[in-house]
Design a protein around this motif. Structure first.
Motif, PDB file in Angstrom:
ATOM      1  N   THR A 159       0.840  -1.195   0.000  1.00 26.60           N
ATOM      2  CA  THR A 159       0.000   0.000   0.000  1.00 26.60           C
ATOM      3  C   THR A 159       0.873   1.242   0.000  1.00 26.60           C
ATOM      4  N   ASP A 160       0.321   2.343  -0.476  1.00 30.66           N
ATOM      5  CA  ASP A 160       1.054   3.605  -0.480  1.00 30.66           C
ATOM      6  C   ASP A 160       0.638   4.508   0.678  1.00 30.66           C
ATOM      7  N   VAL A 161      -0.467   4.169   1.350  1.00 34.45           N
ATOM      8  CA  VAL A 161      -0.973   5.002   2.440  1.00 34.45           C
ATOM      9  C   VAL A 161      -1.137   4.140   3.689  1.00 34.45           C
ATOM     10  N   ILE A 162      -0.576   4.601   4.815  1.00 34.47           N
ATOM     11  CA  ILE A 162      -0.740   3.886   6.079  1.00 34.47           C
ATOM     12  C   ILE A 162      -1.148   4.865   7.172  1.00 34.47           C
ATOM     13  N   LYS A 163      -1.567   4.329   8.282  1.00 37.47           N
ATOM     14  CA  LYS A 163      -1.916   5.140   9.451  1.00 37.47           C
ATOM     15  C   LYS A 163      -0.698   5.260  10.360  1.00 37.47           C
ATOM     16  N   ILE A 164      -0.688   6.286  11.188  1.00 38.32           N
ATOM     17  CA  ILE A 164       0.432   6.526  12.093  1.00 38.32           C
ATOM     18  C   ILE A 164       0.633   5.340  13.038  1.00 38.32           C
ATOM     19  N   ALA A 165      -0.442   4.733  13.492  1.00 37.29           N
ATOM     20  CA  ALA A 165      -0.326   3.581  14.398  1.00 37.29           C
ATOM     21  C   ALA A 165       0.420   2.427  13.733  1.00 37.29           C
ATOM     22  N   GLU A 184       2.850   7.538   2.239  1.00 29.55           N
ATOM     23  CA  GLU A 184       1.969   8.641   2.557  1.00 29.55           C
ATOM     24  C   GLU A 184       1.168   8.270   3.799  1.00 29.55           C
ATOM     25  N   LEU A 185       0.997   9.236   4.685  1.00 29.23           N
ATOM     26  CA  LEU A 185       0.234   8.996   5.902  1.00 29.23           C
ATOM     27  C   LEU A 185      -1.246   9.297   5.628  1.00 29.23           C
ATOM     28  N   GLY A 186      -2.084   8.343   5.993  1.00 33.17           N
ATOM     29  CA  GLY A 186      -3.522   8.531   5.839  1.00 33.17           C
ATOM     30  C   GLY A 186      -4.097   9.186   7.079  1.00 33.17           C
ATOM     31  N   PRO A 187      -5.415   9.328   7.119  1.00 35.86           N
ATOM     32  CA  PRO A 187      -6.056   9.893   8.307  1.00 35.86           C
ATOM     33  C   PRO A 187      -5.743   9.070   9.550  1.00 35.86           C
ATOM     34  N   CYS A 188      -5.616   9.738  10.676  1.00 34.30           N
ATOM     35  CA  CYS A 188      -5.244   9.056  11.937  1.00 34.30           C
ATOM     36  C   CYS A 188      -6.242   8.057  12.376  1.00 34.30           C
TER      37      CYS A 188
END
Length: 81
Positions: A23-29, A77-81
């Motif tokens: 994936t290109d987008v992950i969450k901070i957690a 890229e960071l997604g929404p928290c």
């Protein structure tokens, strides 16, 4: 050095790092989970954060050192928290 390389291979095969590769987008957690695994395994890494703008999402670059001459780089890229 062989054990270190084996540790890295095992770590990269984990569910957390497979998610990075797929994936290109992950969450901070999820990023925190990956960093925790790297620290617990005593594997060197560098982390760079670039804040987002109206046009671009916040981005993290994670560089994992394999040997003095090679590394693995994840641009995420960071997604929404």
């Amino acid at each position: 050095m062989a054990k270190y390389t084996k540790d890295i291979a095992t770590l990269l095969a984990s569910e957390t790092f497979c998610k990075f590769a797929n994936t290109d987008v992950i969450k901070i957690a999820e990023l925190n989970a990956a960093l925790t695994l790297l620290i617990k395994a005593n594997i060197d890494f560098d982390l760079q954060f670039t804040s987002g703008t109206r046009r671009n999402s916040p981005q993290v670059i994670l560089v994992i050192s394999i040997t003095p001459c090679s590394d693995i780089t994840f641009t995420i890229e960071l997604g929404p928290c």
